[in-house]
Design a protein around this motif. Sequence first.
Motif, PDB file in Angstrom:
ATOM      1  N   GLY A   6       0.825  -1.209   0.000  1.00  0.00           N
ATOM      2  CA  GLY A   6       0.000   0.000   0.000  1.00  0.00           C
ATOM      3  C   GLY A   6       0.857   1.256   0.000  1.00  0.00           C
ATOM      4  N   LEU A   7       1.891   1.258   0.845  1.00  0.00           N
ATOM      5  CA  LEU A   7       2.809   2.394   0.889  1.00  0.00           C
ATOM      6  C   LEU A   7       3.563   2.527  -0.429  1.00  0.00           C
ATOM      7  CD1 LEU A   7       4.174   4.695   2.419  1.00  0.00           C
ATOM      8  CD2 LEU A   7       5.824   3.007   3.292  1.00  0.00           C
ATOM      9  N   ARG A   8       3.986   1.409  -0.982  1.00  0.00           N
ATOM     10  CA  ARG A   8       4.688   1.428  -2.269  1.00  0.00           C
ATOM     11  C   ARG A   8       3.797   2.012  -3.363  1.00  0.00           C
ATOM     12  NH1 ARG A   8       6.590  -4.019  -4.878  1.00  0.00           N
ATOM     13  NH2 ARG A   8       5.879  -3.307  -6.873  1.00  0.00           N
ATOM     14  N   GLY A   9       2.511   1.659  -3.338  1.00  0.00           N
ATOM     15  CA  GLY A   9       1.560   2.203  -4.310  1.00  0.00           C
ATOM     16  C   GLY A   9       1.407   3.711  -4.166  1.00  0.00           C
ATOM     17  N   LEU A  10       1.320   4.186  -2.920  1.00  0.00           N
ATOM     18  CA  LEU A  10       1.206   5.627  -2.699  1.00  0.00           C
ATOM     19  C   LEU A  10       2.468   6.363  -3.141  1.00  0.00           C
ATOM     20  CD1 LEU A  10      -0.604   5.770   0.770  1.00  0.00           C
ATOM     21  CD2 LEU A  10      -1.536   6.349  -1.472  1.00  0.00           C
ATOM     22  N   LEU A  11       3.633   5.769  -2.867  1.00  0.00           N
ATOM     23  CA  LEU A  11       4.893   6.389  -3.291  1.00  0.00           C
ATOM     24  C   LEU A  11       5.014   6.410  -4.818  1.00  0.00           C
ATOM     25  CD1 LEU A  11       7.356   4.990  -0.596  1.00  0.00           C
ATOM     26  CD2 LEU A  11       6.406   7.313  -0.783  1.00  0.00           C
ATOM     27  N   LYS A  12       4.482   5.383  -5.451  1.00  0.00           N
ATOM     28  CA  LYS A  12       4.477   5.348  -6.917  1.00  0.00           C
ATOM     29  C   LYS A  12       3.609   6.480  -7.475  1.00  0.00           C
ATOM     30  CE  LYS A  12       3.661   1.999 -10.587  1.00  0.00           C
ATOM     31  NZ  LYS A  12       3.160   0.665 -10.892  1.00  0.00           N
ATOM     32  N   LYS A  13       2.471   6.709  -6.831  1.00  0.00           N
ATOM     33  CA  LYS A  13       1.595   7.819  -7.247  1.00  0.00           C
ATOM     34  C   LYS A  13       2.324   9.151  -7.084  1.00  0.00           C
ATOM     35  CE  LYS A  13      -2.184   5.227  -7.561  1.00  0.00           C
ATOM     36  NZ  LYS A  13      -2.134   4.484  -8.785  1.00  0.00           N
ATOM     37  N   LEU A  14       3.013   9.313  -5.964  1.00  0.00           N
ATOM     38  CA  LEU A  14       3.794  10.527  -5.739  1.00  0.00           C
ATOM     39  C   LEU A  14       4.863  10.672  -6.820  1.00  0.00           C
ATOM     40  CD1 LEU A  14       4.590  12.981  -4.015  1.00  0.00           C
ATOM     41  CD2 LEU A  14       6.025  11.429  -2.664  1.00  0.00           C
ATOM     42  N   GLY A  15       5.498   9.564  -7.177  1.00  0.00           N
ATOM     43  CA  GLY A  15       6.506   9.580  -8.243  1.00  0.00           C
ATOM     44  C   GLY A  15       5.921  10.030  -9.573  1.00  0.00           C
ATOM     45  N   CYS A  16       4.702   9.612  -9.862  1.00  0.00           N
ATOM     46  CA  CYS A  16       4.041  10.041 -11.109  1.00  0.00           C
ATOM     47  C   CYS A  16       3.823  11.548 -11.109  1.00  0.00           C
ATOM     48  CB  CYS A  16       2.715   9.309 -11.295  1.00  0.00           C
ATOM     49  SG  CYS A  16       2.901   7.570 -11.728  1.00  0.00           S
ATOM     50  N   TRP A  17       3.425  12.110  -9.959  1.00  0.00           N
ATOM     51  CA  TRP A  17       3.238  13.556  -9.871  1.00  0.00           C
ATOM     52  C   TRP A  17       4.572  14.290 -10.047  1.00  0.00           C
ATOM     53  CZ3 TRP A  17      -0.950  16.434 -10.315  1.00  0.00           C
ATOM     54  CH2 TRP A  17      -2.199  15.810 -10.151  1.00  0.00           C
TER      55      TRP A  17
END
Length: 154
Positions: free
Chosen positions: A51-62
């Motif tokens: 879940g944290l990895r998914g959120l960090l991936k979203k942040l990376g996309c931004w």
Amino acid sequence: MSMKSFVLSILTDAFGEYWYVFISYMVFNILDWVTGSLKAMKLRNVSSYLGLRGLLKKLGCWIVIGLAFSFSSMFVIISREVLGVNLSIMYSLGWFTFLLLIVNEIVSILENLVVLNVKVPDILMKSLKLTDNILDDVSKKILDKDSEESSKKK
């Protein structure tokens, strides 16, 4: 000034004329995270690390979106004001990058929904994947053309 006008003015200042596209992408991020979490629950694969990895991936996309828009703008401004060259086509780099990420996000949401037994029309999935393939092909052609031109100059 009404609250609605105030909020719209802030969004326009922050994201420009097409602020609603950025807000839509943020909503897609949230929907993907929620449907991904529900999918993990259904598959009994819930993990705080994932879940944290998914959120960090979203942040990376931004971050990628921010970089694509900011350096394309810098290139246009510097090329025009310092070099006297018109590179305004570079503005499309930010939008092209953003469009690729939007398509990927929507596909991910729909794939999660399929696992959750939601009926997603095949035409929707196929058209999004076709759009993704077309965008990939266009980017490859641009890169191949640029690489060929660089080789000819050497």
